[in-house]
Design an enzyme around this catalytic site. Structure first.
Site, mmCIF file in Angstrom:
data_model
loop_
_atom_site.group_PDB
_atom_site.id
_atom_site.type_symbol
_atom_site.label_atom_id
_atom_site.label_comp_id
_atom_site.label_asym_id
_atom_site.label_seq_id
_atom_site.Cartn_x
_atom_site.Cartn_y
_atom_site.Cartn_z
ATOM 1 N N ASP A 172 1.556 -1.233 -0.175
ATOM 2 C CA ASP A 172 0.123 -0.397 -0.170
ATOM 3 C C ASP A 172 0.894 1.328 -0.041
ATOM 4 O O ASP A 172 0.575 2.201 -0.666
ATOM 5 C CB ASP A 172 -0.727 0.431 1.172
ATOM 6 N N HIS A 255 -4.027 2.383 -6.980
ATOM 7 C CA HIS A 255 -5.771 2.458 -6.819
ATOM 8 C C HIS A 255 -7.064 2.577 -7.281
ATOM 9 O O HIS A 255 -7.350 1.554 -7.130
ATOM 10 C CB HIS A 255 -5.635 3.332 -5.113
ATOM 11 N N HIS A 258 -6.136 -1.586 -8.630
ATOM 12 C CA HIS A 258 -6.102 -2.216 -7.255
ATOM 13 C C HIS A 258 -7.845 -1.962 -7.761
ATOM 14 O O HIS A 258 -9.007 -3.092 -7.586
ATOM 15 C CB HIS A 258 -5.958 -1.340 -5.784
ATOM 16 N N HIS A 272 -5.390 -5.686 0.482
ATOM 17 C CA HIS A 272 -5.219 -4.154 -0.096
ATOM 18 C C HIS A 272 -3.987 -4.034 -0.647
ATOM 19 O O HIS A 272 -3.963 -4.129 -1.886
ATOM 20 C CB HIS A 272 -5.510 -3.756 0.812
HETATM 21 ZN ZN LIG Z 1 -4.418 1.712 -0.117
#
Ligand SMILES: [Zn+2]
Length: 363
Positions: A172, A255, A258, A272
């Site tokens: 992340d 992101h 993602h 994540h």
């Molecule tokens: Zn994140």
């Protein structure tokens, strides 16, 4: 000149054994604390809490969090907090517990202390809570007017958590610098509501450099159930540097990719940060970053065990149509991918995903 805004928690505290001092920190913000934690964390911390508060002027009530950050659960706990006349909310545990504490404090207009027991994402410092239905389906984002009053990180507890969680946090954090850089170049708006400050940019850059210098050392230590300076630095990078970096520096391609990957059923078991790491590589290809930079990020991912190929994402069976669906989801209107400093189409994203997979197998 454009408006620039940086937002952050009121106080960030980090160190081994800090949980023992929780009441000392809490007493500056209230007289009656309302503490929530899930059953596992409650068991792990009950004795420490009791001892810390026994030596303090502040009292507390503890309530078990049922595991879902849903509106009914937030209301149930809020009533308990009001019944006990609490004037400070404390959440101890993982993301959903912390978000529930943020939501309760927001509704009651009280200060909130966030006490993460893992460092798997950069969410703890943020002014954001993610709400789910009682069945665990995404409901909505709760955008809060302020960041947490205090974030307290006991690195002894966090270092003792499973290593995959710390590595996911690195995934992340890996995106932070590259997404902030793109947002900055595009003069786009961050979660803080304006353009990025140089302070947030500097923190995002330090976050990336810390991952490169300390990520592997931290991973190896935690794997063998020990801690060291590198672990401390990675916890700060994953939580604080990445936390300020993403919120006040900006989100962009990584992101959004993602979010696109969540379309694939086969990727659901991934954390994540694992999907964000692959999203970071995809963003770098999308922006045609220098090969040396892509190699550096690839090497880092491999050294700590973050996925760099579709096979490592468990998506080697994905068809072209499915990958195109991922690309479409990543580039819908309103996605942060449109913070990139050039127009991005679903075709561009599909091409970047395929190229990352090939590059990773070639380099
Ligand atoms: Zn994140």
């Amino acid at each position: 000149m454009a408006t620039k805004i940086v937002i952050s928690p009121g106080k960030y505290i980090q160190g081994p054994g800090e949980m023992k001092k929780i009441a000392t920190y809490a007493k500056d913000y209230g007289q009656q604390a309302f503490i929530i934690a899930d059953a596992f964390v409650m068991n792990m911390t009950t004795a420490t809490l009791a001892e810390s508060f026994a030596n303090s002027t502040i009292n507390y009530t503890a309530a078990k969090f049922n595991g879902e950050c849903s509106k009914p659960e937030i209301s149930r706990l809020q009533l308990l907090a009001q019944d006990s006349q609490s004037d400070l909310i404390i959440g101890i545990g993982g993301g959903k517990t912390l978000d529930t504490a943020k939501a309760i404090a927001f509704h009651m207009k009280k200060p909130v202390m966030i006490v993460p027991t893992i460092a798997s994402t950069d969410a703890p410092c943020s002014a954001l809570a993610v709400l789910y239905t009682e069945e665990g389906v995404f409901d909505e984002y709760l955008l809060l007017p302020t960041n947490p009053t205090v974030v307290l990180m006991d690195t002894e507890i966090i270092a003792a958590a499973p290593v995959r969680l710390l590595v996911s946090g690195m995934g992340d954090a890996l995106a932070t610098y590259f997404e902030a850089r793109a947002t900055y170049q595009a003069n786009a708006t961050t979660m803080a509501g304006a353009q990025p400050t140089d302070a947030a940019m500097a923190m995002a850059e330090l976050c990336y450099r810390t991952l490169l210098s300390d990520g592997l050392k931290a991973k190896l230590a935690v794997e063998r159930n020990v801690s060291n300076i590198a672990v401390e630095k990675i916890i700060e990078a994953n939580t604080f540097l990445s936390g300020i970096g993403f919120e006040s520096g900006g989100l962009a391609g990584a992101h959004a990719i993602h979010n696109g990957l969540t379309v694939l059923e086969d990727c659901h078991h991934l954390y994540h940060g694992e999907k964000v790491a692959f999203g970071t590589l995809t963003q770098l290809v999308l922006e045609n970053a220098p090969l040396a930079e892509i190699s550096e990020v690839l090497d880092f991912c491999r050294s700590v065990g973050l996925p760099t190929t579709l096979a490592e994402l468990n998506a080697e069976q994905a068809t072209e149509a499915q990958l195109r669906e991922v690309a479409v989801a990543a580039s819908v209107a309103g996605e942060t991918i449109h913070n990139m400093p050039f127009p991005v189409t679903a075709d561009d994203v599909y091409a970047a995903i395929v190229t990352v997979d090939q590059l990773s197998q070639t380099l």
